[in-house]
Design a protein around this motif. Sequence first.
Motif, short mmCIF file in Angstrom:
data_model
loop_
_atom_site.label_atom_id
_atom_site.label_comp_id
_atom_site.label_asym_id
_atom_site.label_seq_id
_atom_site.Cartn_x
_atom_site.Cartn_y
_atom_site.Cartn_z
N ARG A 224 0.83 -1.21 0.00
CA ARG A 224 0.00 0.00 0.00
C ARG A 224 0.86 1.25 0.00
NH1 ARG A 224 -2.32 -4.84 -0.21
NH2 ARG A 224 -4.58 -4.78 0.09
N ALA A 227 2.43 1.61 -3.48
CA ALA A 227 1.44 2.05 -4.46
C ALA A 227 1.16 3.55 -4.33
CB ALA A 227 0.16 1.25 -4.31
N ASN A 231 2.00 5.92 -7.53
CA ASN A 231 0.86 6.51 -8.23
C ASN A 231 0.91 8.03 -8.30
OD1 ASN A 231 -0.43 4.14 -9.02
ND2 ASN A 231 -1.49 3.92 -7.07
N TRP A 254 -1.76 -7.52 -6.10
CA TRP A 254 -2.52 -6.32 -5.71
C TRP A 254 -1.77 -5.07 -6.16
CZ3 TRP A 254 -1.71 -1.82 -3.21
CH2 TRP A 254 -2.83 -1.07 -2.84
N LYS A 257 -1.96 -4.58 -9.90
CA LYS A 257 -3.30 -4.14 -10.31
C LYS A 257 -3.52 -2.67 -10.03
CE LYS A 257 -8.22 -5.03 -9.43
NZ LYS A 257 -9.20 -5.86 -8.67
N HIS A 258 -3.01 -2.19 -8.89
CA HIS A 258 -3.30 -0.82 -8.48
C HIS A 258 -2.25 0.19 -8.96
CE1 HIS A 258 -6.09 -2.96 -5.86
NE2 HIS A 258 -6.74 -1.80 -5.74
N THR A 259 -1.21 -0.28 -9.65
CA THR A 259 -0.23 0.65 -10.22
C THR A 259 -0.07 0.46 -11.73
OG1 THR A 259 1.60 -0.90 -9.79
CG2 THR A 259 1.11 0.76 -8.08
N ASN A 260 -0.68 -0.63 -12.25
CA ASN A 260 -0.52 -0.99 -13.66
C ASN A 260 0.94 -1.29 -14.02
OD1 ASN A 260 -3.30 -0.71 -14.47
ND2 ASN A 260 -3.02 1.52 -14.37
#
Length: 331
Positions: A224, A227, A231, A254, A257-260
């Motif tokens: 987290r 990310a 981001n 995870w 997915k949340h940072t590509n």
Amino acid sequence: MNTKKHKRLSLKERVIIQTLLEENKSKSFIAEKLNRSRSTITREVNKWVSNPNDKYDASLADWLAKDDYLNKRNLDKIGSYSLLRFYVYKRLLKNWSPEQISGRIKIDYPNDPVMTISHEAIYMHIYSHPQASLNKRLIKLLPYQKSRRRKPKARRKKGSKIKDQINIAQRPEHIENRQEIGHWEGDLVIGKAQKSAIGTIVERKSRYTLIISLKNRTTKSVTRAFAKELNRFDNQLTKTMTYDNGTEMADHKWLSKHTNMDIYFANPYASWERGTNENTNGLIRRYLPKKTDFKSIDNSQLKSIQSKLNNRPRKVLGYKTPLEVLEQNSV
């Protein structure tokens, strides 16, 4: 002229030699100034300098000359050849690692069998008498200052605890050449008694560094926090990240997915596969040495160190700063 006989050069005389050499004075001129024979000056300069890229260093020459006189027990290669010893010590004083010295000397002296040394031989020389004052000083010049060298403990091979990881061998080859921006390497720096940690992420091309405050080392806390930092950048600057096998990255799906970002994993005990990150961690350790309790370091202090690293000219970048390179490639 009357010349001194059988008396070793003093540090004061060596400083005069260095000063006059920098003024392009001849050895005959220097000999006359010091009331020494020309052969004494020639022998002194040639003993410590043969490579045109090197310059005579009075303090280092005096240090080594005293070591020659006081410590005749050095029978290894570095102890036996004064020019080799001067080359190695001078670069240790420049904070070069034994590996860098061993690699570079082959370029500077390609056809001289005396001027060749392995990094292991340099370490053995430094640690031959770890309690001697000279050796203590040399140990302090090493990247990792340990009072003694210990044989590495045998490691039991274990299977990875991280499921569905993508090995670095599957990472696109073009990432290796650092021509494209947006490919990062990640790791943790562990604090005192392994009870605290900070995250570090380094962009491979620009060497731009992120230092991330962590509540703990759980995979949720780490992914987290990573990310959140990543981001902040445009997608063109966050394409892939290569990590080690730390279990804090167990939730890599995870994060992806949340940072590509595509997440790749280096092989176990292959730190060179993430060399940029490893070297950067070493730089960070200069500000936050081992046994630092990261719980006592607030986020503003970490960001201050991050700013210093990102705004410092780097030779590998043609003396541009990491921030400048990142900004030039994000247009």
